[in-house]
Write a protein that holds these residues in place. Sequence first.
Motif, short mmCIF file in Angstrom:
data_model
loop_
_atom_site.label_atom_id
_atom_site.label_comp_id
_atom_site.label_asym_id
_atom_site.label_seq_id
_atom_site.Cartn_x
_atom_site.Cartn_y
_atom_site.Cartn_z
N GLN A 262 31.55 51.43 50.63
CA GLN A 262 32.08 52.78 50.86
C GLN A 262 31.15 53.61 51.73
O GLN A 262 31.59 54.34 52.62
N HIS A 263 29.85 53.48 51.50
CA HIS A 263 28.86 54.22 52.30
C HIS A 263 28.95 53.82 53.77
O HIS A 263 28.99 54.68 54.65
N PHE A 264 28.99 52.51 54.04
CA PHE A 264 29.02 52.06 55.43
C PHE A 264 30.35 52.39 56.10
O PHE A 264 30.38 52.70 57.29
N VAL A 265 31.44 52.33 55.35
CA VAL A 265 32.73 52.73 55.92
C VAL A 265 32.68 54.20 56.33
O VAL A 265 33.05 54.56 57.45
N ALA A 266 32.20 55.06 55.43
CA ALA A 266 32.13 56.50 55.74
C ALA A 266 31.20 56.76 56.92
O ALA A 266 31.55 57.54 57.83
N ARG A 267 30.04 56.12 56.93
CA ARG A 267 29.09 56.34 58.02
C ARG A 267 29.63 55.85 59.36
O ARG A 267 29.53 56.55 60.37
N LYS A 268 30.21 54.66 59.37
CA LYS A 268 30.74 54.12 60.64
C LYS A 268 31.95 54.92 61.11
O LYS A 268 32.16 55.07 62.31
N ARG B 96 32.28 58.14 60.79
CA ARG B 96 31.69 59.30 61.48
C ARG B 96 31.19 58.89 62.87
O ARG B 96 31.44 59.59 63.84
N GLU B 97 30.48 57.76 62.95
CA GLU B 97 29.94 57.31 64.23
C GLU B 97 31.04 56.99 65.24
O GLU B 97 30.88 57.23 66.43
N LEU B 98 32.16 56.45 64.75
CA LEU B 98 33.26 56.07 65.63
C LEU B 98 34.29 57.18 65.80
O LEU B 98 35.33 56.98 66.41
N ASN B 99 34.00 58.36 65.23
CA ASN B 99 34.90 59.51 65.30
C ASN B 99 36.29 59.20 64.76
O ASN B 99 37.31 59.62 65.34
N LEU B 100 36.35 58.47 63.67
CA LEU B 100 37.63 58.20 63.01
C LEU B 100 37.85 59.28 61.96
O LEU B 100 37.01 59.48 61.09
N PRO B 101 38.97 60.01 62.04
CA PRO B 101 39.17 61.14 61.12
C PRO B 101 39.27 60.73 59.65
O PRO B 101 38.77 61.41 58.77
N THR B 102 39.95 59.63 59.38
CA THR B 102 40.07 59.15 58.00
C THR B 102 39.82 57.64 57.99
O THR B 102 40.28 56.93 58.88
N PRO B 103 39.13 57.17 56.98
CA PRO B 103 38.88 55.73 56.91
C PRO B 103 40.17 54.96 56.65
O PRO B 103 40.97 55.37 55.81
N ASN C 95 27.52 45.34 59.92
CA ASN C 95 28.22 44.82 61.09
C ASN C 95 29.65 44.41 60.76
O ASN C 95 30.57 44.63 61.56
N VAL C 96 29.85 43.81 59.60
CA VAL C 96 31.19 43.39 59.18
C VAL C 96 32.08 44.61 59.02
O VAL C 96 33.25 44.60 59.44
N VAL C 97 31.56 45.66 58.41
CA VAL C 97 32.34 46.90 58.24
C VAL C 97 32.67 47.50 59.60
O VAL C 97 33.82 47.88 59.86
N GLU C 98 31.69 47.56 60.49
CA GLU C 98 31.95 48.13 61.82
C GLU C 98 33.00 47.31 62.57
O GLU C 98 33.92 47.87 63.17
N ARG C 99 32.88 45.98 62.52
CA ARG C 99 33.86 45.13 63.21
C ARG C 99 35.25 45.35 62.64
O ARG C 99 36.24 45.46 63.38
N ALA C 100 35.37 45.46 61.30
CA ALA C 100 36.68 45.68 60.67
C ALA C 100 37.26 47.02 61.09
O ALA C 100 38.47 47.12 61.33
N LEU C 101 36.42 48.04 61.18
CA LEU C 101 36.91 49.36 61.62
C LEU C 101 37.39 49.32 63.07
O LEU C 101 38.43 49.90 63.40
#
Length: 186
Positions: free
Chosen positions: A103-109, A111-118, A143-149
Amino acid sequence: IALRYGRFERAHQGTIFLDEIGELTAEAQVKLLRVLQEKEYERVGGSETMRADVRVIAATHRDLQERVRQGRFREDLFFRLDVFPLTIPPLRQLLEDLPQLFQHFVARKCRELNLPTPPPPDADTLSRLQAYDWPGNVRELQNVVERALITSGGGPLRFSDLGRADTRAPAAATAAPAAPSRPPAT
């Protein structure tokens, strides 16, 4: 020519973090030992001796005692660094923490990727993530979380490619092989 301050100079009277200390070359180990013992160094290309008053935090995934036995890491440097060792277990031994880290990495990534909602994870995400061996530890999870996003396209997060970059020998792998993303070349 602009003067560039090195890491020890910037960390003077503070703390410096040295990551992957077990990968230092023999030459770099000698230089680091001098800084730790004598609290002195010279800038690259310089001739003036500089002072360094720093607290060092060093990390490695290597067994430094074994590397000392193998002659690949200086024993005197090991003892200089081994003041207050902390051993952090690998992610595969901390699976109870995985949901919060995820959950932490999803929320952080997001923000970094400017996605309004996960994007929502698909139904079996947590069980799939907890069943995986995580040879790359937390960095691999990031990295897995970022790739999935990036690849979700707004749909559910999918993790069907876990282990696709597994670099371990086949006998050491414990995770199920990932499904190929494209048909094999003929």
